[in-house]
Design a protein around this motif. Structure first.
Motif, mmCIF file in Angstrom:
data_model
loop_
_atom_site.group_PDB
_atom_site.id
_atom_site.type_symbol
_atom_site.label_atom_id
_atom_site.label_comp_id
_atom_site.label_asym_id
_atom_site.label_seq_id
_atom_site.Cartn_x
_atom_site.Cartn_y
_atom_site.Cartn_z
ATOM 1 N N UNK A 39 0.828 -1.212 0.000
ATOM 2 C CA UNK A 39 0.000 0.000 0.000
ATOM 3 C C UNK A 39 0.863 1.263 0.000
ATOM 4 N N UNK A 40 1.913 1.235 0.794
ATOM 5 C CA UNK A 40 2.827 2.375 0.853
ATOM 6 C C UNK A 40 3.468 2.604 -0.519
ATOM 7 N N UNK A 41 3.830 1.512 -1.169
ATOM 8 C CA UNK A 41 4.415 1.582 -2.514
ATOM 9 C C UNK A 41 3.410 2.197 -3.502
ATOM 10 N N UNK A 42 2.159 1.760 -3.401
ATOM 11 C CA UNK A 42 1.111 2.279 -4.290
ATOM 12 C C UNK A 42 0.889 3.779 -4.058
ATOM 13 N N UNK A 43 1.017 4.201 -2.790
ATOM 14 C CA UNK A 43 0.848 5.631 -2.486
ATOM 15 C C UNK A 43 1.961 6.433 -3.158
ATOM 16 N N UNK A 44 3.195 5.899 -3.120
ATOM 17 C CA UNK A 44 4.302 6.599 -3.768
ATOM 18 C C UNK A 44 4.040 6.731 -5.271
ATOM 19 N N UNK A 45 3.419 5.704 -5.847
ATOM 20 C CA UNK A 45 3.084 5.777 -7.274
ATOM 21 C C UNK A 45 1.964 6.780 -7.518
ATOM 22 N N UNK A 46 0.943 6.726 -6.667
ATOM 23 C CA UNK A 46 -0.226 7.591 -6.866
ATOM 24 C C UNK A 46 0.166 9.064 -6.796
ATOM 25 N N UNK A 47 1.117 9.371 -5.903
ATOM 26 C CA UNK A 47 1.457 10.774 -5.666
ATOM 27 C C UNK A 47 2.878 11.093 -6.155
ATOM 28 N N UNK A 48 3.325 10.345 -7.131
ATOM 29 C CA UNK A 48 4.558 10.632 -7.865
ATOM 30 C C UNK A 48 5.769 10.805 -6.946
ATOM 31 N N UNK A 49 5.950 9.793 -6.088
ATOM 32 C CA UNK A 49 7.143 9.774 -5.241
ATOM 33 C C UNK A 49 6.927 10.349 -3.855
ATOM 34 N N UNK A 50 5.757 10.900 -3.607
ATOM 35 C CA UNK A 50 5.470 11.494 -2.300
ATOM 36 C C UNK A 50 4.461 10.633 -1.558
ATOM 37 N N UNK A 51 4.421 10.796 -0.242
ATOM 38 C CA UNK A 51 3.351 10.169 0.537
ATOM 39 C C UNK A 51 2.732 11.297 1.366
ATOM 40 N N UNK A 52 1.662 11.910 0.843
ATOM 41 C CA UNK A 52 1.184 13.175 1.411
ATOM 42 C C UNK A 52 0.306 13.031 2.655
#
Lengths: 575, 266
Positions: free
Chosen positions: B38-51
């Protein structure tokens, strides 16, 4: 696992106790798709409850479901055949859990409609059939279950098949197969049954592999609803999911409804493996564009040609799941793709009894579990397509308060919209179409109505009494048989609205709301017309029981225009 | 698009909806494989960020390697990490010997509730999956909890066409489940494809490995020789034992998970 395999979502629907969960449970059991211990757990629960073993308990995981022997909420289970992967969605059959059934069915690509051979077609068999047609699910098999209870009789099977076919054909649903099964005993589930040698078709397991998956969403016109705009670093990224079509770096794009044109500068990514020059339907992407306009969630990106509709009034088919009825003069929230907008019901065209297909045309409200045709108006323009052209951007939900209470599809283009103008006096309102234009469209060989700009006229306002295809006198009256009101127009201004029963003949022409002349020339004629109306106790609002050809003449003040191509060229559209 | 591409795209869509809709949003990170994906998917969703912040509800009974891994990844990814421990319950002597379900309720469910109240979260992202167990198979993607984190599972809202529940009274919160539609093999195939770093406990040592991670006293190992992601995938293809068979709290009662989850368990 071969990741190139496709996945098909199948929903199982039908009346309560007709065996939906049993069909799925048995299918999973026979294909050895159940984890070790699942059958033992169900056997243990059956023993504890003092009930016979049920395959259905494999799916009905909630204690309440097992105790009462019903499915309350939808379950999704995965299983595989040699051909592909499946997600099987079990939907509840009780009327009170219809919203759960719809939640399950909305994500399905194909459906199995289960009918109990002994009980035959029941209320929810029909209602679920109707919901499938509304959701646009065309790939349907009907399973006639519990064949053991009717001694595997071919005649009874054929009778149910004929009856259900008649009903579904009226809805535009054409089942691809009818399969006789006895799910509890596994007859015709994973293996062909030797109890029904007269049945030449496939078992369920073989048949589901024959469903064809919808292809080609990436070749449809581009629809990329903006989900969000990010500025985490130096990039200004427009993020969202491509619903249909394909987008490439360098493409010229149109942003609707704000009507801005720009070009795609880049397709953004984080992991190197996601770097690409072209993205298409189903992908969640981020792009940057050459001109940095103000963009916001809800706007649609398309190519310059093949843009979506932008409008605020449209005709819809909806199913209502709210606890409170859907009514006029109440504010709701419409959610379509990533757009959210306040909306209200302009008119309830008809409410349909989903089990008999009988339509109530004077309905004032749409109650829980009703299906209806409605004209909706949103506070501002939204982007959409007709459902028949694009399912992804032609469907929406309606939120009442905190709750998603309705779902529907957009069916209507402008010529079907009833209301384009309005006369208003305080709280009195009447809808009028007398300022619309009529054209014979050569390309279609038919007469079509082109709605004028939607306008509200108040007392004292000047009216457009002369149009391209009509010319009214300076003084005339307009009778609205639905609202039972008459509008008085004097010197081409709206002078007054009066109730029909108080209306007196004033020696000026009387028109209906479409601009057709009503053929009365004296107070005596008016009395005669009123008298004919009073014969029917309750006038049917859609079709007043007045002989049309005796009292109405359409071309008294109107004629029919002639147009070559289509109506957009001939007249300014509201949509 | 292949199978994993479709799963990933849907999860990213869900994460972005949650981020757009909830001002106060957090993501639970249990250090296990699912929430690490999930954390990996968040980095993808937000282009390298986890907001948004990550939340770890620490029972203090976790396997020590999990905590080491947590702190290392948090530092590498520069994560905003909230670690919460239900200190009151621990001071009163809470532990698995008081009863497994009682302990789960106090240290995990109540601990989570304390975080939600303290930070006033409107949205919580969780890495649960439908194929894990029965009550999760009936979950919605956006699932409402009342102010006491209770789940009214017999009256769930309609959820169609990816139009999720985003309207709710103040004080309630929404559990967001972006990988609800994935199964166990999907998770491992994705880990293999994306080369996602994971805690070592999943890989076999001396003929045993963890298939599902939780608290040390209540989590059992399975017999296994799988020392790589590929070997784990091969092993899972040939097993009929359920994933959570090693999680002792699940076996306490026929409806253990339903009962725990009704009260706000993950």
């Amino acid at each position: 696992m071969d990741i190139a395999r496709e996945t098909l979502n199948i929903v199982v629907v039908g009346h309560v106790d007709h065996g939906k969960s049993t069909v799925i449970g048995r299918l999973l059991y026979d294909t050895k798709s159940l984890p070790e211990g699942a059958i033992e757990k169900v056997k243990r629960i059956s023993r504890e409850k003092g009930k016979p073993f049920e395959y259905a308990y494999l799916l009905d995981a909630f204690e309440e479901e097992q105790k009462q022997g019903i499915t309350i909420d939808t379950t999704r289970l995965q299983f595989q055949t040699a051909k592909r992967d499946y997600v099987i969605i079990d939907a509840p059959g009780h009327k009170e859990f219809l919203k759960n059934m719809i939640s399950g069915a909305a994500s399905a690509e194909a459906a199995l409609l289960i009918i109990d051979a002994q009980e035959g077609i029941q209320e929810q068999s029909r209602r679920h059939g109707y919901i499938l047609s509304l959701l646009g699910i065309q790939k349907v098999y009907v399973l006639v279950n519990k064949m053991d209870l009717i001694d595997y009789s071919r005649d009874k099977f054929n009778q149910i098949k004929q009856e259900m076919n008649d009903f579904l054909h009226n809805l535009g649903v054409y089942p691809l197969k009818y399969i006789p099964v006895a799910a509890f005993f596994g007859e015709n589930i994973a293996h062909p049954s030797d109890k029904m040698p007269w049945y030449q078709g496939e078992s369920l397991l073989t048949a589901i592999d024959l469903f064809e998956k919808e292809q080609g969403l990436e070749n449809k016109p581009l629809r990329f609803p903006i989900q969000d705009v990010y500025k985490f670093d130096s990039r200004r990224i427009i993020a969202g999911r491509i619903e249909t079509g394909t987008l490439q770096v360098g493409d010229e794009i149109l942003i609707s409804p704000s009507n801005k044109v720009t070009k795609v500068k880049s397709i953004e990514y984080w992991a190197d493996r996601d770097k690409r020059q072209s993205v298409s339907a189903g992908m969640s992407v981020g792009i940057t564009v050459e001109d940095e306009f103000f963009n916001q969630r809800g706007e649609f990106i398309s190519h310059v040609h093949n843009a979506p509709f932008s409008a605020d009034t449209f005709k819809i088919n909806l199913f209502w799941m709210g606890r409170q009825a859907l009514v006029k003069n109440r504010e709701y929230k419409l959610k379509l793709a990533t757009q959210e907008v306040e909306c209200e019901i302009l008119s309830i065209v008809k409410v349909v009894d989903a089990t008999t297909l009988a339509a109530a045309e004077n309905a004032e409200r749409v109650k829980t579990n009703d299906v209806a045709e409605v004209v909706l108006r949103s506070k501002k323009k939204i982007c959409f397509d007709e459902f028949k052209n694009n399912q992804h951007t032609g469907r929406f939900v309606i939120v009442d308060g905190y709750d998603v209470s309705g779902g529907g599809i957009i069916s209507g283009l402008v010529e079907q919209i009833q209301t384009t103008g309005k006369f208003v006096k305080h709280e009195l309102e009447m809808a009028v179409n007398c300022f619309d234009e009529y054209f014979f469209v050569r390309a279609e060989g038919a007469v079509k109505r082109a709605a004028g700009r939607a306008r509200v006229f108040h007392i004292g306002d000047i009216l457009p009494a002369v149009g391209k295809t009509y010319e009214y006198p300076a003084d005339f009256d307009v009778w609205d048989s639905q609202a039972n009101l008459v509008a008085k127009i004097r010197k081409t201004k709206l002078q007054d609205l009066v109730p029909w029963r108080e209306y007196q003949y004033e020696a000026v022409p009387l028109l209906d709301t479409y601009g057709a002349a009503i053929l009365i020339e004296s107070a005596a004629d008016l009395a005669k017309l009123k008298g004919e109306l009073d014969l029917g106790a309750e006038p049917d609002k859609e079709h007043p029981p007045v002989p049309a050809d005796k009292w109405f003449k359409f071309t008294q003040y109107r004629n029919i225009g002639y147009t070559d191509t289509d109506l957009t060229a001939a007249c300014e559209y509201h949509i | 698009m292949d199978h994993l591409d479709r799963l990933e795209a849907q999860s990213i869509f869900i994460l972005r909806e949650a981020y757009k809709k909830f001002g106060k949003l957090g993501m639970l990170w249990s250090i296990g494989k699912d929430s690490t994906v999930l954390l990996w998917l968040a980095k993808k969703a937000f282009f390298g960020h986890c907001p948004f912040p990550l939340i770890h509800v620490d029972t203090t009974y976790k396997i020590p390697e999990m905590i080491t891994f947590r702190d290392r990844v948090a530092k590498e990814y520069n994560l905003d990490l909230i670690v919460h421990i239900n200190e009151e319950a621990l001071q009163e002597g809470m532990g698995p010997e008081k009863g497994r379900l009682v302990c789960c309720k106090a240290l995990k469910t109540d601990g989570l509730q304390q975080v939600v109240t303290k930070y006033e979260f409107e949205g919580l992202i969780l890495g649960i999956r439908r194929d894990e167990e029965g009550s999760r198979s009936k979950e919605r993607v956006f699932s409402e909890r009342n102010k006491d984190s209770e789940w009214d599972y017999t009256n769930q809202p309609p959820e169609l066409w990816d139009q999720f529940k985003t309207d709710f009274p103040k004080g309630n919160h929404i559990r967001v489940h972006p990988i609800l539609h994935w199964n166990e093999i999907d998770i491992w195939s994705y880990i293999a494809r994306e080369k996602i770093p994971l805690v070592d406990l999943y890989f076999a040592k001396n003929g045993k490995r963890y298939r599902s991670l939780g608290c040390a006293p209540c989590t059992g190992q399975i017999e296994s020789t799988a020392t790589s992601v590929e070997e784990i995938i091969e092993e899972l293809k040939n097993t009929t034992v359920s994933e959570r068979a090693g999680r002792a709290q699940d076996q306490e009662d026929s409806y253990a998970m339903q009962k725990l989850r009704k009260d706000g368990y993950m």
